[in-house]
Design an enzyme around this catalytic site. Structure first.
Site, PDB file in Angstrom:
ATOM      1  CB  THR A 112      -0.921   0.067   1.235  1.00  0.00           C
ATOM      2  OG1 THR A 112      -0.172  -0.294   2.379  1.00  0.00           O
ATOM      3  CG2 THR A 112      -2.135  -0.821   1.099  1.00  0.00           C
ATOM      4  CB  CYS A 377      -4.736  -8.446   3.137  1.00  0.00           C
ATOM      5  SG  CYS A 377      -4.722  -6.673   3.061  1.00  0.00           S
ATOM      6  CG  PHE A 378       0.253 -10.083   5.002  1.00  0.00           C
ATOM      7  CD1 PHE A 378       0.527 -10.463   6.303  1.00  0.00           C
ATOM      8  CD2 PHE A 378      -0.515 -10.927   4.209  1.00  0.00           C
ATOM      9  CE1 PHE A 378       0.062 -11.667   6.798  1.00  0.00           C
ATOM     10  CE2 PHE A 378      -0.982 -12.131   4.699  1.00  0.00           C
ATOM     11  CZ  PHE A 378      -0.687 -12.504   6.005  1.00  0.00           C
ATOM     12  CB  CYS A 379       0.250  -3.244   4.124  1.00  0.00           C
ATOM     13  SG  CYS A 379      -0.009  -2.829   5.822  1.00  0.00           S
ATOM     14  CG  ASN A 380       1.056  -6.763  -1.332  1.00  0.00           C
ATOM     15  OD1 ASN A 380       0.344  -6.560  -2.321  1.00  0.00           O
ATOM     16  ND2 ASN A 380       2.350  -6.982  -1.417  1.00  0.00           N
TER      17      ASN A 380
END
Ligand SMILES: Cc1ncc(COP(=O)(O)O)c(C=O)c1O
Length: 599
Positions: A112, A377-380
């Site tokens: 992100t 979602c791991f900033c992705n």
């Protein structure tokens, strides 16, 4: 590859830490050396010009050299600008890149922190994962349209979701105009998001020369946090236009006239305010730790990859007693080669009836086992959507149903909103991997568990080879040749076809089979206080048992008290009197009743 542990001195030896892609661990000696350095030397604001200030300034410059040296480059080619994490570096590029009406192109699988760069770009385009491989697997034919537009392609050297390593050859291909056919622009710059990659890999900037590279220091050394760096290729600095200035970034500024002259040296121009000088000086001790432990990045990469490979093959084969797979893994590679894959495993678990197990359930069980991992979602979002088959409409629907990034809303209508990630660092051991596998086997697999390669493994391998263009001479081979090669692989490599016989897995046989029976039900009405036993019929509400985790105790500033700091809280015993609608809190012989259960 070796699974033996690399030597390490760490404070907490009994922790099973599997979130190195989030932040890696710092060593005990590293921290004591930092303390000793700061206690024995006076460091001060590097803009002050006093003796201690000059020493600080020089020491910071030495750290810049160390960083460049770590990436096998020097001041003739690159400059180091210290930033607030990798995100700060990306934000700096976003705010300063002179597009001149060119394009910002990014990969679907970007973090992100890169997606945020869209807001400052005049023309924005996304490249899908497969599309990018197709474009870059071809030879670049340069286009002669010379216009003055500057375009920027940003991609991750490594995906923080799956550990896929994207080819570094894309850097030169971008600069040579590989994207010019798609987007009407001739001058291309490449921004490499190396935040995940450099934590466990060697980035050789004498071989691969992106215009801009962002890194996070704590992902490499564990400490200091909140510090990153932007490495800028000197010849590309001309496309960075400085707008805001503050602190020592100007050579001259007037207060009564709107005049300010930016400093000529790149990092002096871009490091606004007083840089975080003690944090920067602590980096030296990170490098010293690597030296002391005789580590180099290739050794680390080999170690973390080996551990992940081991876990990957254990998980991919793991099945419930009814032969249904226990795990769904989300990877672009089959862990054959560490050039394409790092030490990250990303997955969801399924029950024997095929239902997904929410990631929050896995997280909570892992916490009980003392295993630290990461979920969500791991900033992705792009990387997460792709293997989970979530369309943009699905993600919007999940949001409308109350799911926000980072929460524990793990399943919506039975569909996972995210996944579970474990990631290894140089101090990880095989014991860590085994503890994790034991937890999965003990809590999430129906016994006796079965191990068997998935039937579609041949297809996974084929996709991997095709994506990374690993068929011989693939750029010039015809479809017939590729098909011929695929058949050869299928026929030759039996290890990847599904075995005919189902094996019962012995490695999991020492795990107890638990035949549970429910004896008591407890709820915890007040956070951090004792339990209340349910001994009569009880209402179930949307969040579970009524009055479970309903209240908390706050101090005079409204901050919640927890057992972590106020251990005595556990001695407060709640009692719920349903008939009288009363909550009683007992502490030894003292009792306080709350009417109508309203505080
Ligand atoms: C690939 C990637 N890019 C960018 C970032 C952002 O880094 P930071 O949080 O240090 O700013 C991360 C962090 O996990 C990352 O993995």
């Amino acid at each position: 590859f070796s699974l033996t542990s690399l030597s390490f001195d760490i404070f907490l030896t009994d922790v099973c830490y599997l979130d190195h892609a989030g932040s890696t661990l710092y060593s005990e000696k590293q921290m004591s050396n930092i303390l000793s350095d700061f206690s024995n030397n006076l460091y001060s604001n590097p803009h002050s010009n006093s003796t201690s200030s000059k020493i600080t300034h020089d020491c910071i410059d030495q750290v810049r050299y160390q960083i460049l040296n770590h990436f096998n480059t020097n001041t003739d080619e690159y400059s180091v600008i210290f930033t607030n994490g990798a995100t700060g570096a990306l934000k700096l590029i976003s705010e300063s890149f002179d597009y001149n009406n060119g394009h910002f192109v990014y990969l679907q699988d970007n973090h992100t922190s890169v997606l945020g760069m869209r807001s400052n770009a005049p023309n924005v385009n996304v490249l899908k994962h497969n599309e990018a491989f197709e474009i870059f697997n071809n030879d670049v034919t340069s286009i002669l349209d010379r216009n003055a537009k500057n375009s920027l392609f940003a991609y991750p050297a490594q995906c923080n979701f799956s550990g896929t390593k994207y080819p570094l050859q894309w850097i030169k291909k971008t600069q040579d105009g590989a994207l010019s056919r798609l987007y009407n622009s001739n001058k291309w710059y490449c921004l490499l998001d190396a935040a995940a990659y450099v934590s466990t890999n060697f980035l050789d900037l004498s071989k691969y020369k992106p215009d801009f590279v962002c890194v996070s220091i704590y992902k490499i050394f564990g400490y200091p946090t909140g510090l990153g760096a932007l490495l800028v290729k000197n010849e590309s600095e001309r496309v960075l236009i400085k707008k805001y200035y503050g602190g020592g970034t100007v050579s001259m500024a007037l207060s009564m006239e709107n005049i300010a002259i930016p400093r000529p040296i790149l990092h002096e121009r871009f490091e606004d305010g007083t840089i975080s000088f003690l944090d920067i000086l602590a980096i030296k001790h990170g490098f010293d730790t690597f030296k002391r432990l005789n580590l180099n990045m290739n050794l680390i990469s080999e170690h973390t990859f080996s551990l992940a490979r081991y876990v990957y093959y254990q998980l991919i084969k793991l099945r419930h007693s009814n032969n249904e797979p226990a795990a769904v893994l989300y990877h672009d590679t089959i862990f054959e080669d560490r050039t394409h894959q790092d030490g990250i495993i990303n997955f969801n678990l399924r029950r024997s009836n095929g239902e997904y197990i929410g990631y929050a359930e896995v997280l909570h069980i892992a916490n009980l086992f003392g295993i630290q991992l990461r979920t969500g979602c791991f900033c992705n979002p792009g990387s997460c959507q792709r293997p989970l088959n979530l369309t943009s409409e699905d993600v919007i629907k999940h949001y409308e149903k109350g799911h926000v990034c980072g929460d524990q809303n793990d399943l919506i209508d039975g569909v996972p909103t995210g996944s579970v990630r474990i990631s290894f660092g140089y101090m990880s051991t095989k014991k860590d991997a085994d503890e994790f596998l034991k937890m999965i086997g003990e809590c999430f697999v129906e016994r006796p568990c079965v191990t068997k390669m998935p039937e579609n493994f041949g297809i996974l391998k084929e996709n991997y080879l095709k994506t990374f263009s690993l068929f011989p001479n693939s750029s010039s081979t015809t479809d017939d040749e590729i098909n011929k090669h695929k058949n050869e692989i299928k026929n030759k490599d039996n290890s990847f076809s599904a075995p005919k016989k189902i094996e019962i897995d012995n490695s999991f046989s020492n795990i107890r089979t638990i035949n549970g029976s429910l004896e008591n039900i407890y709820i915890y009405p007040v956070k951090s206080c004792g339990a209340f036993e349910i001994d009569s019929s009880w209402r179930l509400v949307l969040t579970g048992f009524q009055y479970d985790r309903e209240w908390m105790i706050v101090d005079s500033s409204g901050v919640c008290l927890t057992q972590k700091r106020n251990t005595n809280l556990c001695r407060i015993k709640p009692n719920i009197n349903l008939k009288e609608n009363l909550l009683e809190l007992c502490y030894g012989s003292k009792k306080k009743s709350i009417d109508n259960m309203q505080f």
